[in-house]
Scaffold this active site. Structure first.
Site, PDB file in Angstrom:
ATOM      1  N   SER A 179       1.768  59.468  40.676  1.00  0.00           N
ATOM      2  CA  SER A 179       0.646  58.524  40.656  1.00  0.00           C
ATOM      3  C   SER A 179       0.723  57.450  39.580  1.00  0.00           C
ATOM      4  O   SER A 179      -0.138  56.564  39.557  1.00  0.00           O
ATOM      5  CB  SER A 179      -0.672  59.294  40.506  1.00  0.00           C
ATOM      6  OG  SER A 179      -1.113  59.750  41.766  1.00  0.00           O
ATOM      7  N   LYS A 182       0.494  53.802  40.641  1.00  0.00           N
ATOM      8  CA  LYS A 182      -0.739  53.023  40.741  1.00  0.00           C
ATOM      9  C   LYS A 182      -0.821  51.931  39.673  1.00  0.00           C
ATOM     10  O   LYS A 182      -1.528  50.928  39.862  1.00  0.00           O
ATOM     11  CB  LYS A 182      -1.949  53.945  40.654  1.00  0.00           C
ATOM     12  CG  LYS A 182      -2.093  54.899  41.838  1.00  0.00           C
ATOM     13  CD  LYS A 182      -3.333  55.756  41.701  1.00  0.00           C
ATOM     14  CE  LYS A 182      -3.530  56.665  42.909  1.00  0.00           C
ATOM     15  NZ  LYS A 182      -2.588  57.801  42.940  1.00  0.00           N
ATOM     16  N   SER A 356      -7.461  58.275  39.743  1.00  0.00           N
ATOM     17  CA  SER A 356      -6.238  58.390  40.539  1.00  0.00           C
ATOM     18  C   SER A 356      -6.583  58.368  42.026  1.00  0.00           C
ATOM     19  O   SER A 356      -6.223  59.263  42.791  1.00  0.00           O
ATOM     20  CB  SER A 356      -5.454  59.658  40.191  1.00  0.00           C
ATOM     21  OG  SER A 356      -4.128  59.551  40.664  1.00  0.00           O
TER      22      SER A 356
END
Length: 518
Positions: A179, A182, A356
């Site tokens: 993640s 991102k 997230s």
């Protein structure tokens, strides 16, 4: 949480008075939900004390201030919300994380706040530590070699104030980022659209047909909850639409919905998954089935149909009868009746990074593609994100993008790129990228770091987490004891115990915060 906030705040305030901060208040953070990973710690806690370097604590005060505004009682709103959220469940792809029933108020665009950058991010510091003082390599190398971090890792530490790299280990090695992807998605979207951009959902009446079309504008935060909490409301859209119809003497319509803004497969390569709904230009509450606003949960199979059915119910409540909704496309001559718009992109980026949020990430990748003239699909979004980062002069060698969220295991990023992204977000020449820094979870306080760092650098480390099976990553900012605001990225592959790997990464970031190293 109140005890922690009240203990840390006075010390930071005293230090800030002793030395002029190099970082000032940024923007209001989103209301996140915490997650609950293991609290195991492997190194000695960095203690907050009045004897710590005053410049470093002053910077820390500025960084922590970005977590949100002080309220009348001297407590940050984000901290109060976090305390309330601890009783809830959820957590994106990072395990259990608290959820909130609504979203935050929109965050304003941030002003330029950091010192100018000198030198390149690829430059290695030649500063030598004083005799008897450990270097960054002395401190970080053994921590990054911990068995919990598996057989493959990469790391980079860069001074944001100068752009100088202070430490690197395999920094150019492309690994699965999870993640932390991102961060790249956020930089690309803000660069393509600007922090004030909003996504609009509208209704359109086809002339002479009685067909009402609900047109999806790709707002991943559109909500059907009774309390919208600042996000665009499907209920408000229904009320406005019903009023416009009644003024025209229309009390019954054929209801359709338009999702043609996006193209390509709606389902991610991982298949049906609690971490991400099928991606649609029309969705409410991310297709969640339990009233939550973050974390993994069962999603509806067809978000657009779900949104249209809820909209039909709201119209009926407002006195307008509808047919059962079906897919269609609004024509060029259709009259727009009502619209609702999302908060500015800055707020969506902050929510995405703090919690997230995979659904927001995939939507932002598609909007980046649309702004770049490409197809709003997984492939189009990935291509557009890479292209935007290339325009910014960021190091892309070895990287590969396949989605916007980092759920795809074939994504590849380097520690060099992650730190370069954070440095770019701090560059005064790019004030529109500042939400990338303000959206990072605050250790011990917000988002996916809310329940981590209980014995470490709480309130000082700000970082985006990343977790997939066998992959643990962490990338963010920290203030060291020399008063430097540092960007760091730690990536580990081949991990076998997620809580232990998270603890090892947290220990490394804590050591970085407590280091006054060369």
């Amino acid at each position: 949480m109140v005890r922690i906030a009240n203990a840390v705040r006075p010390r930071l305030a005293r230090a800030a008075a002793a030395a002029k901060p190099r970082v000032t208040r940024l923007t209001r953070a989103v209301r996140p939900g915490p997650d609950r990973p293991s609290r195991t710690r492997n190194v000695r806690t960095w203690q907050y004390s009045a004897g710590a370097a005053t410049a470093g604590l002053a910077l820390a005060a500025g960084v922590v201030t970005a977590a949100g505004p002080w309220d009348a009682n001297g407590q940050r709103t984000a901290e109060r919300d976090r305390a309330a959220a601890l009783e809830r469940s959820g957590g994106a792809d990072h395990g259990a994380s608290g959820t909130t029933s609504g979203g935050p108020r929109p965050a304003p665009s941030a002003a330029a706040v950091l010192a100018g950058l000198g030198g390149g991010a690829d430059t290695v510091s030649t500063k030598k530590a004083p005799p008897g003082q450990k270097t960054l390599a002395d401190v970080l190398k053994p921590l990054l070699s911990a068995p919990a971090l598996g057989g493959t890792h990469a790391a980079s530490v860069v001074d944001i104030g100068t752009g100088r790299r202070l430490y690197g280990s395999g920094a150019g090695k492309a690994l699965t980022p999870a993640s932390t992807t991102k961060i790249a998605t956020a930089v690309a979207a803000l660069s393509a659209l600007g922090p004030d951009h909003r996504f609009t959902t509208r209704t359109a009446l086809e002339p002479g047909t009685g067909e009402l079309v609900l047109v999806g504008g790709g707002d991943p935060t559109l909500t059907a909850h009774r309390k919208a909490d600042g996000w665009a409301s499907l209920r408000t859209l229904a009320t406005g639409t019903a009023g416009a119809l009644k003024k025209r003497g229309v009390h019954e319509v054929t209801l359709s919905y338009d999702t043609t803004l996006y193209s390509g497969p709606a389902l991610h390569r991982i298949g049906v998954n609690e971490n991400l709904a099928p991606v649609s230009a029309l969705t409410v509450d991310e297709g969640r089935t339990d009233g939550s606003s973050s974390g993994p949960v069962t999603r509806v199979g067809d978000p657009a149909a779900d949104a249209a059915h809820k909209f039909a119910g709201f119209l009926n409540d407002a006195g307008v009868k509808t047919s059962a909704p079906g897919p269609s496309k609004a024509g060029g001559t259709a009259d727009t009746l009502a619209t609702v718009s999302s908060p500015p992109l800055s707020a969506l980026v902050e929510r995405m990074l703090t919690n997230s949020d995979n659904d927001i990430a995939e939507a932002l990748a598609r909007h980046t593609a649309l702004a770049s003239g490409g197809p709003a699909s997984y492939a189009g979004g990935a291509k557009a994100v890479a292209a935007r980062l290339g325009r910014l002069g960021l190091p892309l060698s070895g990287t590969a993008f396949h989605d916007g969220s980092g759920l795809d295991r074939d994504d590849r990023l380097t520690a060099d790129l992650l730190t370069a992204l954070l440095v770019k977000a701090g560059d005064p020449a790019y004030p529109g990228l500042r939400p990338v820094l303000t959206g990072l979870p605050v250790a011990g306080f917000t988002g996916t770091l809310a329940a981590r760092y209980s014995n470490g650098a709480a309130g000082v480390v700000r970082a985006k987490t990343g977790t997939l099976t066998g992959v643990n990553t962490l990338a963010g900012t920290v203030v060291d004891q020399d008063g430097r605001l540092l960007a760091f990225a730690f990536l580990a592959s081949g991990t076998t115990n997620p809580p232990e790997a998270q603890a090892a990464l947290d220990s490394t970031a804590t050591a970085l915060a407590g280091c006054g190293c060369g």
